[in-house]
Design an enzyme around this catalytic site. Structure first.
Site, PDB file in Angstrom:
ATOM      1  N   HIS A 158      -3.044   6.644  -0.845  1.00 57.94           N
ATOM      2  CA  HIS A 158      -1.936   6.591  -2.250  1.00 57.94           C
ATOM      3  C   HIS A 158      -2.034   6.863  -3.447  1.00 57.94           C
ATOM      4  O   HIS A 158      -3.641   7.264  -3.755  1.00 57.94           O
ATOM      5  CB  HIS A 158      -1.304   5.849  -1.976  1.00 57.94           C
ATOM      6  CG  HIS A 158      -1.665   4.543  -2.741  1.00 57.94           C
ATOM      7  ND1 HIS A 158      -3.004   3.826  -2.027  1.00 57.94           N
ATOM      8  CD2 HIS A 158      -1.488   3.196  -3.321  1.00 57.94           C
ATOM      9  CE1 HIS A 158      -2.904   2.488  -1.832  1.00 57.94           C
ATOM     10  NE2 HIS A 158      -2.600   2.098  -3.072  1.00 57.94           N
TER      11      HIS A 158
ATOM     12  N   HIS B 148      -3.079   4.857  -6.468  1.00 57.54           N
ATOM     13  CA  HIS B 148      -3.025   4.171  -7.036  1.00 57.54           C
ATOM     14  C   HIS B 148      -4.338   4.338  -7.640  1.00 57.54           C
ATOM     15  O   HIS B 148      -5.386   4.917  -6.424  1.00 57.54           O
ATOM     16  CB  HIS B 148      -3.118   2.490  -7.021  1.00 57.54           C
ATOM     17  CG  HIS B 148      -1.000   1.572  -6.278  1.00 57.54           C
ATOM     18  ND1 HIS B 148      -1.177   1.121  -5.783  1.00 57.54           N
ATOM     19  CD2 HIS B 148      -0.202   2.793  -7.189  1.00 57.54           C
ATOM     20  CE1 HIS B 148       0.066   1.203  -5.843  1.00 57.54           C
ATOM     21  NE2 HIS B 148       0.252   2.316  -6.969  1.00 57.54           N
TER      22      HIS B 148
ATOM     23  N   ASP C 242      -6.863   2.294  -8.561  1.00 59.57           N
ATOM     24  CA  ASP C 242      -7.942   1.591  -7.744  1.00 59.57           C
ATOM     25  C   ASP C 242      -8.512   1.674  -6.709  1.00 59.57           C
ATOM     26  O   ASP C 242      -9.464   1.573  -5.308  1.00 59.57           O
ATOM     27  CB  ASP C 242      -8.048   0.197  -7.001  1.00 59.57           C
ATOM     28  CG  ASP C 242      -6.169  -0.086  -6.394  1.00 59.57           C
ATOM     29  OD1 ASP C 242      -5.845   0.284  -6.381  1.00 59.57           O
ATOM     30  OD2 ASP C 242      -6.504  -1.091  -5.597  1.00 59.57           O
ATOM     31  N   HIS C 243      -7.843   3.377  -5.889  1.00 53.84           N
ATOM     32  CA  HIS C 243      -7.665   3.815  -5.514  1.00 53.84           C
ATOM     33  C   HIS C 243      -8.655   5.456  -5.459  1.00 53.84           C
ATOM     34  O   HIS C 243      -9.730   5.655  -4.457  1.00 53.84           O
ATOM     35  CB  HIS C 243      -6.431   4.280  -3.764  1.00 53.84           C
ATOM     36  CG  HIS C 243      -6.177   2.958  -3.288  1.00 53.84           C
ATOM     37  ND1 HIS C 243      -6.775   2.709  -1.678  1.00 53.84           N
ATOM     38  CD2 HIS C 243      -5.686   1.576  -3.475  1.00 53.84           C
ATOM     39  CE1 HIS C 243      -6.153   0.921  -1.784  1.00 53.84           C
ATOM     40  NE2 HIS C 243      -5.749   0.731  -2.718  1.00 53.84           N
TER      41      HIS C 243
ATOM     42  N   HIS D 294       5.026   1.155  -0.169  1.00 53.75           N
ATOM     43  CA  HIS D 294       3.901   0.504  -1.523  1.00 53.75           C
ATOM     44  C   HIS D 294       4.224   1.372  -2.679  1.00 53.75           C
ATOM     45  O   HIS D 294       3.865   0.909  -3.294  1.00 53.75           O
ATOM     46  CB  HIS D 294       2.574   0.583  -0.639  1.00 53.75           C
ATOM     47  CG  HIS D 294       1.460  -0.274  -1.662  1.00 53.75           C
ATOM     48  ND1 HIS D 294       0.949  -0.674  -2.590  1.00 53.75           N
ATOM     49  CD2 HIS D 294       0.103   0.787  -2.607  1.00 53.75           C
ATOM     50  CE1 HIS D 294       0.674  -1.345  -2.721  1.00 53.75           C
ATOM     51  NE2 HIS D 294       0.046   0.351  -2.765  1.00 53.75           N
TER      52      HIS D 294
ATOM     53  N   ASP E 192      -3.095   0.586   1.506  1.00 54.35           N
ATOM     54  CA  ASP E 192      -2.499  -0.489   1.206  1.00 54.35           C
ATOM     55  C   ASP E 192      -1.016   0.060   2.301  1.00 54.35           C
ATOM     56  O   ASP E 192      -0.031  -1.357   1.453  1.00 54.35           O
ATOM     57  CB  ASP E 192      -2.596  -0.607  -0.534  1.00 54.35           C
ATOM     58  CG  ASP E 192      -3.796  -0.289  -1.316  1.00 54.35           C
ATOM     59  OD1 ASP E 192      -4.150  -0.778  -0.525  1.00 54.35           O
ATOM     60  OD2 ASP E 192      -3.146  -0.728  -2.210  1.00 54.35           O
TER      61      ASP E 192
ATOM     62  N   HIS F   5      -8.033  -3.427   1.621  1.00 52.35           N
ATOM     63  CA  HIS F   5      -8.759  -4.042   0.044  1.00 52.35           C
ATOM     64  C   HIS F   5      -9.005  -5.213   1.648  1.00 52.35           C
ATOM     65  O   HIS F   5      -8.498  -5.799   2.734  1.00 52.35           O
ATOM     66  CB  HIS F   5      -7.172  -5.103  -0.237  1.00 52.35           C
ATOM     67  CG  HIS F   5      -7.032  -4.391  -1.662  1.00 52.35           C
ATOM     68  ND1 HIS F   5      -7.388  -3.928  -2.623  1.00 52.35           N
ATOM     69  CD2 HIS F   5      -6.363  -2.623  -1.247  1.00 52.35           C
ATOM     70  CE1 HIS F   5      -7.420  -3.366  -4.090  1.00 52.35           C
ATOM     71  NE2 HIS F   5      -5.700  -2.710  -3.066  1.00 52.35           N
TER      72      HIS F   5
HETATM   73 ZN   LIG Z   1      -1.999   0.631  -4.023  1.00 55.82          ZN
END
Ligand SMILES: [Zn+2]
Length: 257
Positions: free
Chosen positions: A54, A56, A58-59, A113, A130, A169
């Site tokens: 996805h 985001h 942080d990915h 998500h 996520d 995570h």
């Molecule tokens: Zn995420």
């Protein structure tokens, strides 16, 4: 297929997946450049692709640097996220078949998500981003509870219990506290707390889990079980007419737990 787990940022996981027959590799969620690059250097493989679960940050934090190094990399992600994942060049839809070397995989679209969340399924390995965590699921930033509940059901239908789940995570211990709140009588959850605590004390990862383990301990996959239904109705004062109602109540409760 070989999988290498690479901890990134504060609690993210990136994964390097390797088709050993062909010596080709891909990164699932290049959360950060340097740790993933370093882990790759230790393998005698050729990096071919990046699979994004996805959009985001942080990915995909390391994506730009990997692309700068090799602009021919194939970058996979859900088609509608082309404007949100810079460099995306393989537009995916649900049920697409993908290949890494001689290994074939499948894409499962799991909106909830985010609207463009996808999971990648290769052999006995499922990369959930996520969407599913150890004993939990992602927050609903771009989807409704009913949509996420449907995505989870679609994701696991027909999947073997022995399938390894690689999540995005390290949230397992926090999630298990919530699982215990939901189902204090579930001894499997208690056992998982003990096992996961021991792993974390040794600085080891709780990823991957197995689908079987999640089905026994993850409240978000247990909305149809009588005990969860009863507990949610009694504790959260919800009339659990359907598993979706239970799921929605659990997700809302977890957001402020
Ligand atoms: Zn995420």
């Amino acid at each position: 297929m070989k999988v290498i787990t690479v901890p990134c940022n504060f609690d993210n996981y990136a994964y390097i997946i390797i088709c050993e027959k062909s010596g080709t590799a891909a990164i699932v969620d290049p959360a950060e450049y340097y740790p993933v690059y370093t882990a790759l250097q230790k393998q005698d493989v050729q990096l071919k692709a990046i699979f994004c679960t996805h959009h985001h940050t942080d990915h995909i934090g390391g994506l730009e640097e990997f692309l700068a190094e090799d602009p021919s990399l194939q970058v996979y992600g859900f088609k509608d996220d082309a404007s949100r994942i810079a460099g995306l060049n393989v537009m995916l839809e649900g049920n697409d078949v993908i290949r890494l070397g001689q290994t074939e995989g499948r894409v499962i679209h799991t909106p909830g998500h985010t609207s463009g969340s996808v999971c990648y399924h290769f052999d006995n390995h499922l990369f959930t981003g996520d969407t599913i965590f150890g004993a939990g699921c992602g927050r609903l930033f771009e989807g409704s509870p009913a949509q996420m509940h449907g995505s989870l059901a679609n994701l696991i239908t027909g999947m073997a219990g022995s399938t390894h789940l690689y999540f995005g995570h390290e949230y397992t211990l926090q999630n298990l506290k919530f699982a215990q709140f939901v189902e204090p009588e579930n001894s499997r959850i208690q056992k998982r707390v003990e096992h996961s605590t021991a792993l974390r004390e040794k600085n080891e990862f709780t990823t991957p889990s197995t689908l079987e383990e999640e089905l026994e301990t993850n409240p978000f996959l247990r909305c149809s079980t009588p005990q969860v239904k009863k507990n949610v109705e009694e504790r959260l004062y919800v009339d659990g007419q359907s598993p979706q109602t239970i799921f929605a109540a659990l997700r809302e409760q977890k957001d402020s737990f």
